[in-house]
Design an enzyme around this catalytic site. Structure first.
Site, PDB file in Angstrom:
ATOM      1  N   ARG A 180     -81.732  26.894  46.754  1.00 28.97           N
ATOM      2  CA  ARG A 180     -83.097  27.039  46.243  1.00 28.97           C
ATOM      3  C   ARG A 180     -83.442  28.522  46.298  1.00 28.97           C
ATOM      4  O   ARG A 180     -83.317  29.146  47.347  1.00 28.97           O
ATOM      5  CB  ARG A 180     -84.106  26.259  47.090  1.00 28.97           C
ATOM      6  CG  ARG A 180     -83.824  24.771  47.223  1.00 28.97           C
ATOM      7  CD  ARG A 180     -84.958  24.057  47.941  1.00 28.97           C
ATOM      8  NE  ARG A 180     -84.574  22.750  48.416  1.00 28.97           N
ATOM      9  CZ  ARG A 180     -84.576  21.635  47.677  1.00 28.97           C
ATOM     10  NH1 ARG A 180     -84.936  21.721  46.412  1.00 28.97           N
ATOM     11  NH2 ARG A 180     -84.224  20.475  48.187  1.00 28.97           N
ATOM     12  N   ARG A 238     -87.015  18.462  64.594  1.00 24.64           N
ATOM     13  CA  ARG A 238     -88.343  18.531  63.982  1.00 24.64           C
ATOM     14  C   ARG A 238     -88.747  17.219  63.311  1.00 24.64           C
ATOM     15  O   ARG A 238     -89.859  16.755  63.440  1.00 24.64           O
ATOM     16  CB  ARG A 238     -88.390  19.647  62.943  1.00 24.64           C
ATOM     17  CG  ARG A 238     -89.794  19.887  62.376  1.00 24.64           C
ATOM     18  CD  ARG A 238     -89.747  20.687  61.082  1.00 24.64           C
ATOM     19  NE  ARG A 238     -89.304  19.891  59.956  1.00 24.64           N
ATOM     20  CZ  ARG A 238     -88.468  20.315  59.009  1.00 24.64           C
ATOM     21  NH1 ARG A 238     -87.951  21.511  59.077  1.00 24.64           N
ATOM     22  NH2 ARG A 238     -88.135  19.533  58.002  1.00 24.64           N
ATOM     23  N   HIS A 253     -74.490  23.375  50.055  1.00 24.91           N
ATOM     24  CA  HIS A 253     -75.720  23.620  50.810  1.00 24.91           C
ATOM     25  C   HIS A 253     -75.588  24.833  51.729  1.00 24.91           C
ATOM     26  O   HIS A 253     -76.578  25.294  52.296  1.00 24.91           O
ATOM     27  CB  HIS A 253     -76.054  22.360  51.625  1.00 24.91           C
ATOM     28  CG  HIS A 253     -77.411  22.342  52.230  1.00 24.91           C
ATOM     29  ND1 HIS A 253     -77.625  22.422  53.587  1.00 24.91           N
ATOM     30  CD2 HIS A 253     -78.639  22.263  51.666  1.00 24.91           C
ATOM     31  CE1 HIS A 253     -78.920  22.377  53.838  1.00 24.91           C
ATOM     32  NE2 HIS A 253     -79.565  22.282  52.700  1.00 24.91           N
TER      33      HIS A 253
END
Length: 714
Positions: free
Chosen positions: A380, A569, A440
């Protein structure tokens, strides 16, 4: 996949699973995000931002995770989750938990809207408008809004209009006063139209676009009498199926992106009081017979409240602005990134230290006549990307530039196609990677001519090359001129571009090649140390923990005496603190001003944690099946003493001792907010006010950095 049935010797009851359900755990995470919207320690507009984020998170959850379960249910497959639930059982539980969460969102909005109104940010109903505001609104609608809107009648000659994913629309039943004929109308609110209109004047007063239109329907439908009205919002299946035998991956994705707009309707939300005949009209018109139907008691589209946060003004209602530091070590080398990295490995801790250093690294490579080649992964990169600009500049300067553009980055597929086209036009060699695996890993390498030989500089990151998210995601950037790292990075790029298996890796660990095996081996080493009577511990920080084989390995380590502290998280399927199963495992989650995103793994290696000999890694991978088996990921060991101390003794210890933004997970799946007590510690505040160890340079060497102490030890 069914959970292992044998629970003998553990504190589990008959029929209980060794794992928490993934979807239920995710909903628990989003509940923690929502809790921050009710946290009085945060400024009001920041609380509203958390509320908006919880809405956006839930939208994606429905359009991806629930959509997948719905497909399994409709296909009547017996695909079971790791905790043994069928798709139907999971959907029933999700529906219950999501309804509670959505109701809490509405209650939170009512509370926040009241507090914001008293603080000078007011969302008003049409009845609350002043005369001048009413006049302005009619003019604004007539001149600026209505020309964009297209009312569509629904009758045998006018089929129901298409409503895209996240589409918001109004629906009316009306009567033409001229001939008494009844008519049904659908009015789409395009994404280009703001959800809130800011009213003129010094005060921050807003009106929702649907309220504004409904209060002035005579402008849009002169001569019609309103009989009934409502609003609805659509969530569709947004997953893109990858055809492994696709002859042209780019063409396949361009087609798939268009098809995604017309995915199956997964959730249909109506405003409270929408007449039943209009609800039926919408359901039939959208073919939503299998969709989850909900009636909102308040505001539809909680994510749209983020527009109010972005409006300028009211700095007192926001977090105090923070300006990231630029590493002093690089400044002391006159901004020469290569010279600084040549001298010593560097870790840059975002967002406390600026992402500009990553951009500067590539910009310097683009303009340096001695740089011969640049290779870069892009998962991204954002809409306004300085990284893309630097790669284009490098290619136009005649350098050999290779960019691995991942087309399968969910919701960024279209943007990545645009970047790929621009890069190719500039002469960059664009590689799309594997059909079945996502690339990734976050890796950049620069090959430079120095003194008659070549030196390679590498950057490895835990986060994306995305300048916007780097301002509020906590991530680590590791820069090195290590020859071993250079050789391994070259093998990584050859693997992606040429499908050449990366044999003989010297430094990196890579999935799907050997990461799962190595990770299990590192935990096995701690098990062996514990059984030999040596100190044994695992510290790990990640976004999600789902993989059942890794969870089982952690259970094994726990009962062998390994002390395990996990900072997870989001999703955590591991059940901590269960006697005989996970009695030595503690799990916490941190949700605060910044989004915890970095992945860090630490293994005690025979000494009490933290220690200088501990095995320490940063990675792009979470501990999930997709990361270990279906993605190209990288784990990088940190061996330089200063870098090692920064990440282990600063970053990890700060995460473990934080007590102002932390939640602890118990064996029943409940999260409890940690009480700061008499010694409050906020890791975000700590890193905003103290320099890092590896980037502070000589000018800050004398600046005392508070020593962090982990009282419970390892």
């Amino acid at each position: 996949m069914n959970a292992p049935a044998d629970i003998r010797g553990s504190g589990l009851q008959e029929g209980e699973s060794r794992y928490f359900n993934r979807e239920v755990s995710w909903l628990a995470f989003n509940r923690r995000v929502l809790e921050e919207a009710a946290n009085p320690a945060h400024p009001l507009l920041e609380r509203l931002r958390f509320l908006s984020i919880s809405g956006s998170n839930l939208d994606e959850f429905f359009s991806v995770r629930v959509a997948g379960l719905k497909e399994h249910q409709l296909e009547a497959t017996e695909h079971r989750s790791y905790d043994g639930r069928t798709p139907t059982q999971q959907l029933e539980r999700i529906s219950e938990d999501a309804d509670v969460l959505i109701a809490e969102q509405q209650r939170t909005w009512l509370e926040l809207s009241d507090l914001l109104g008293k603080a000078g940010v007011e969302v008003v109903a049409p009845s609350g408008l002043h005369a001048k505001e009413r006049d302005w609104l009619r003019t604004q609608l007539s001149e600026q809004i209505l020309p964009v809107l297209t009312p569509q009648a629904v009758d045998p000659s006018h089929p129901f209009p298409f409503v895209p994913n996240l589409g918001f629309a109004l629906v009316f039943s009306m009567v033409d006063t001229a001939d008494g004929e009844a008519v049904s109308e659908v009015l789409m609110i395009p994404a280009s139209v703001p959800r809130f209109l800011r009213l003129p004047g010094q005060q921050s007063r807003f009106i929702a676009i649907d309220d504004a239109i409904t209060a002035n329907l005579d402008l849009l439908f002169p001569g019609f009498e309103l009989i009934g009205a409502g609003a609805f919002r659509v969530l569709r299946d947004t997953d893109i199926e990858i055809e492994e035998d696709a002859e042209d991956l780019v063409r396949h994705f361009r087609s798939a992106i268009k098809q995604r707009r017309r995915g199956r309707v997964i959730r249909l939300e109506f405003s409270s009081g929408t007449p039943s005949d209009l609800e039926l009209l919408v359901r039939e018109g959208l073919g939503a017979e299998h969709a989850l139907i909900a009636e909102s008691s308040g505001f539809i589209g909680i994510t749209d409240l983020g527009q109010l946060v972005e409006d300028e003004g009211h700095p007192e209602l926001r977090f105090k602005p923070y300006t990231p530091r630029f590493p002093e070590r690089i400044k002391e080398h006159g901004g020469d990134c290569f010279a600084a990295i040549r001298g010593k490995d560097i870790v840059v801790h975002h967002p406390y230290e600026s992402f500009d250093v990553v951009v500067a690294f590539l910009r310097q490579a683009a303009s340096d006549p001695d740089v011969l080649a640049i290779k870069q992964t892009l998962y991204r990169a954002g809409k306004q990307s300085a990284i893309i600009d630097a790669l284009v500049a490098a290619a136009e300067a005649g350098k050999s530039v290779t960019a691995v553009v991942e087309l399968k980055a969910r919701f960024d597929e279209e943007q990545n196609l645009l970047w790929a086209s621009r890069l190719e036009r500039a002469g960059v060699q664009v590689v799309y990677g594997f059909t079945q695996w996502k690339t990734h890993a976050k890796v950049s390498m620069v090959v430079r001519r120095e003194g008659g030989t070549y030196r390679t500089y590498c950057h490895f990151g835990t986060g994306n090359y995305h300048p916007t998210t780097a301002r509020f995601y906590t991530d680590l950037s590791f820069f090195t001129a290590s020859k071993r790292a250079a050789r391994d990075a070259a093998k990584l790029f050859n693997f992606i571009s040429g499908y050449v298996p990366p044999k003989g890796l010297e430094l990196l660990t890579m999935s799907p090649v050997n990461l799962r095996e190595k990770l299990s081996g590192w935990i096995d080493s701690e098990i062996a140390n514990a059984r030999a009577g040596k100190p044994a511990a695992v510290w790990a920080k990640m976004n999600s923990l789902v993989d059942p084989a890794i969870i089982d390995k952690l259970y094994e380590a726990s009962e062998a005496g390994v002390k395990i502290d996990l900072v997870v998280r989001g999703i955590c399927c591991l059940r901590p603190g269960i006697p005989g199963l996970s009695s030595n495992i503690r799990v916490k989650s941190i949700v605060g001003r910044f989004l915890e995103h970095s992945r860090v793994w630490c293994f005690a290696n025979g000494a009490r944690m933290p220690n200088a000999k501990a095995r320490l890694f940063i990675s792009s991978a979470d501990w999930m099946p997709r990361n270990l088996d279906r993605r190209v990921e990288v784990a990088v060991p940190l061996e330089n003493p200063t870098v090692h101390a920064q990440v282990l003794d600063q970053v990890m210890v700060a995460n473990l001792i934080d007590n102002e933004q932390s939640w602890t997970l118990d064996g029943e799946g409940h999260y409890t907010r940690v009480d700061p007590g008499k010694k409050p510690f906020n890791l975000h505040t700590y890193f905003m006010t103290n320099p890092s160890l590896s980037g502070r340079g000589q000018a800050l060497e004398g600046k005392k950095v508070p020593k962090l102490k982990l009282e419970q030890g390892g």
